[in-house]
Write an enzyme that holds these catalytic residues in place. Sequence first.
Site, PDB file in Angstrom:
ATOM      1  N   ARG A  32      59.762  -4.533  79.647  1.00  0.00           N
ATOM      2  CA  ARG A  32      59.548  -5.263  78.399  1.00  0.00           C
ATOM      3  C   ARG A  32      60.880  -5.474  77.690  1.00  0.00           C
ATOM      4  O   ARG A  32      61.704  -4.548  77.616  1.00  0.00           O
ATOM      5  CB  ARG A  32      58.588  -4.491  77.493  1.00  0.00           C
ATOM      6  CG  ARG A  32      57.193  -4.448  78.047  1.00  0.00           C
ATOM      7  CD  ARG A  32      56.217  -3.833  77.055  1.00  0.00           C
ATOM      8  NE  ARG A  32      54.938  -3.555  77.679  1.00  0.00           N
ATOM      9  CZ  ARG A  32      53.978  -4.453  77.881  1.00  0.00           C
ATOM     10  NH1 ARG A  32      54.146  -5.698  77.466  1.00  0.00           N
ATOM     11  NH2 ARG A  32      52.847  -4.122  78.477  1.00  0.00           N
ATOM     12  N   ASP A  33      61.087  -6.698  77.185  1.00  0.00           N
ATOM     13  CA  ASP A  33      62.305  -6.994  76.438  1.00  0.00           C
ATOM     14  C   ASP A  33      62.330  -6.153  75.166  1.00  0.00           C
ATOM     15  O   ASP A  33      61.318  -6.013  74.474  1.00  0.00           O
ATOM     16  CB  ASP A  33      62.379  -8.486  76.102  1.00  0.00           C
ATOM     17  CG  ASP A  33      63.790  -8.907  75.696  1.00  0.00           C
ATOM     18  OD1 ASP A  33      64.411  -9.651  76.467  1.00  0.00           O
ATOM     19  OD2 ASP A  33      64.255  -8.489  74.614  1.00  0.00           O
ATOM     20  N   ILE A  34      63.501  -5.618  74.849  1.00  0.00           N
ATOM     21  CA  ILE A  34      63.645  -4.730  73.698  1.00  0.00           C
ATOM     22  C   ILE A  34      63.514  -5.501  72.377  1.00  0.00           C
ATOM     23  O   ILE A  34      63.220  -4.908  71.336  1.00  0.00           O
ATOM     24  CB  ILE A  34      65.009  -3.989  73.788  1.00  0.00           C
ATOM     25  CG1 ILE A  34      64.988  -2.709  72.982  1.00  0.00           C
ATOM     26  CG2 ILE A  34      66.171  -4.891  73.366  1.00  0.00           C
ATOM     27  CD1 ILE A  34      66.175  -1.793  73.272  1.00  0.00           C
ATOM     28  N   ASN A  89      68.353 -18.143  80.859  1.00  0.00           N
ATOM     29  CA  ASN A  89      69.516 -18.556  80.090  1.00  0.00           C
ATOM     30  C   ASN A  89      70.731 -18.534  81.006  1.00  0.00           C
ATOM     31  O   ASN A  89      70.961 -17.563  81.734  1.00  0.00           O
ATOM     32  CB  ASN A  89      69.731 -17.619  78.899  1.00  0.00           C
ATOM     33  CG  ASN A  89      68.647 -17.776  77.860  1.00  0.00           C
ATOM     34  OD1 ASN A  89      68.165 -18.883  77.623  1.00  0.00           O
ATOM     35  ND2 ASN A  89      68.241 -16.675  77.243  1.00  0.00           N
ATOM     36  N   VAL A  98      73.493 -11.189  78.942  1.00  0.00           N
ATOM     37  CA  VAL A  98      73.610 -10.239  80.049  1.00  0.00           C
ATOM     38  C   VAL A  98      73.884 -11.046  81.320  1.00  0.00           C
ATOM     39  O   VAL A  98      73.051 -11.880  81.723  1.00  0.00           O
ATOM     40  CB  VAL A  98      72.329  -9.395  80.206  1.00  0.00           C
ATOM     41  CG1 VAL A  98      72.477  -8.428  81.376  1.00  0.00           C
ATOM     42  CG2 VAL A  98      72.021  -8.623  78.914  1.00  0.00           C
ATOM     43  N   HIS A 102      68.490 -12.794  85.459  1.00  0.00           N
ATOM     44  CA  HIS A 102      67.171 -12.315  85.018  1.00  0.00           C
ATOM     45  C   HIS A 102      66.359 -13.485  84.497  1.00  0.00           C
ATOM     46  O   HIS A 102      66.915 -14.461  83.983  1.00  0.00           O
ATOM     47  CB  HIS A 102      67.308 -11.258  83.926  1.00  0.00           C
ATOM     48  CG  HIS A 102      68.073 -11.729  82.730  1.00  0.00           C
ATOM     49  ND1 HIS A 102      69.446 -11.738  82.697  1.00  0.00           N
ATOM     50  CD2 HIS A 102      67.673 -12.231  81.538  1.00  0.00           C
ATOM     51  CE1 HIS A 102      69.857 -12.212  81.541  1.00  0.00           C
ATOM     52  NE2 HIS A 102      68.801 -12.537  80.810  1.00  0.00           N
ATOM     53  N   HIS A 104      63.235 -14.511  81.810  1.00  0.00           N
ATOM     54  CA  HIS A 104      62.372 -14.107  80.710  1.00  0.00           C
ATOM     55  C   HIS A 104      60.985 -14.661  80.992  1.00  0.00           C
ATOM     56  O   HIS A 104      60.811 -15.875  81.095  1.00  0.00           O
ATOM     57  CB  HIS A 104      62.852 -14.694  79.381  1.00  0.00           C
ATOM     58  CG  HIS A 104      64.199 -14.214  78.948  1.00  0.00           C
ATOM     59  ND1 HIS A 104      64.362 -13.181  78.064  1.00  0.00           N
ATOM     60  CD2 HIS A 104      65.442 -14.631  79.278  1.00  0.00           C
ATOM     61  CE1 HIS A 104      65.656 -12.992  77.855  1.00  0.00           C
ATOM     62  NE2 HIS A 104      66.336 -13.856  78.574  1.00  0.00           N
TER      63      HIS A 104
HETATM   64  P1  AMP Z   1      69.830 -13.106  77.820  1.00  0.00           P
HETATM   65  O1  AMP Z   1      70.158 -13.258  76.355  1.00  0.00           O
HETATM   66  O2  AMP Z   1      69.126 -14.265  78.427  1.00  0.00           O
HETATM   67  O3  AMP Z   1      71.051 -12.673  78.601  1.00  0.00           O
HETATM   68  O4  AMP Z   1      68.764 -11.943  77.870  1.00  0.00           O
HETATM   69  C1  AMP Z   1      69.064 -10.605  77.706  1.00  0.00           C
HETATM   70  C2  AMP Z   1      67.840  -9.959  77.141  1.00  0.00           C
HETATM   71  O5  AMP Z   1      67.913  -8.576  77.390  1.00  0.00           O
HETATM   72  C3  AMP Z   1      67.652 -10.131  75.626  1.00  0.00           C
HETATM   73  O6  AMP Z   1      66.423 -10.798  75.371  1.00  0.00           O
HETATM   74  C4  AMP Z   1      67.667  -8.692  75.102  1.00  0.00           C
HETATM   75  O7  AMP Z   1      66.747  -8.492  74.052  1.00  0.00           O
HETATM   76  C5  AMP Z   1      67.280  -7.910  76.345  1.00  0.00           C
HETATM   77  N1  AMP Z   1      67.756  -6.524  76.367  1.00  0.00           N
HETATM   78  C6  AMP Z   1      69.007  -6.069  76.106  1.00  0.00           C
HETATM   79  N2  AMP Z   1      69.062  -4.732  76.257  1.00  0.00           N
HETATM   80  C7  AMP Z   1      67.826  -4.328  76.637  1.00  0.00           C
HETATM   81  C8  AMP Z   1      67.233  -3.067  76.944  1.00  0.00           C
HETATM   82  N3  AMP Z   1      67.947  -1.919  76.906  1.00  0.00           N
HETATM   83  N4  AMP Z   1      65.932  -3.037  77.295  1.00  0.00           N
HETATM   84  C9  AMP Z   1      65.199  -4.174  77.337  1.00  0.00           C
HETATM   85  N5  AMP Z   1      65.705  -5.398  77.080  1.00  0.00           N
HETATM   86  C10 AMP Z   1      66.990  -5.478  76.714  1.00  0.00           C
END
Ligand code: AMP
Length: 117
Positions: A32-34, A89, A98, A102, A104
């Site tokens: 799950r996204d944080i 993204n 990141v 990945h 979403h």
């Molecule tokens: P992006 O912005 O497309 O690179 O997506 C990175 C996603 O990772 C964002 O939606 C963040 O909220 C999510 N994220 C960052 N750190 C964590 C974590 N420790 N656990 C879960 N999701 C995370």
Amino acid sequence: MATDERSVFARIIAGEIPADVVYDSERIIAFRDIAPKAPVHIVVVPKTESYRNVVELAAGDPALLAEVVATAKTLAAEHSNGEFRLVFNTGASVGQSVYHVHAHMLSGQLEEGTLAH
Ligand code: AMP
């Protein structure tokens, strides 16, 4: 590679930091996204650190990209009504933070009028 050079997702995969993992297979992890942007917001992540974004993944391992999509479909059925939006993204100006490929998977009632996550 020094710990601080590795992405947060690499550290989750290695078990170094916790995550709310909902799927874990040989090549893919999902959690799950944080900071959820939808009622159901799950990040689907290939475990390999070889690809920074979906363009690199599509060129380098299209079967793994297909596995990401199939996993998103399965998770949307398990955690929501089976309908979903899949967002990759690609680049800082559109919100990538990141650089470990990945997807979403967004599901549930989404806001109308935007494709942003
Ligand atoms: P992006 O912005 O497309 O690179 O997506 C990175 C996603 O990772 C964002 O939606 C963040 O909220 C999510 N994220 C960052 N750190 C964590 C974590 N420790 N656990 C879960 N999701 C995370």
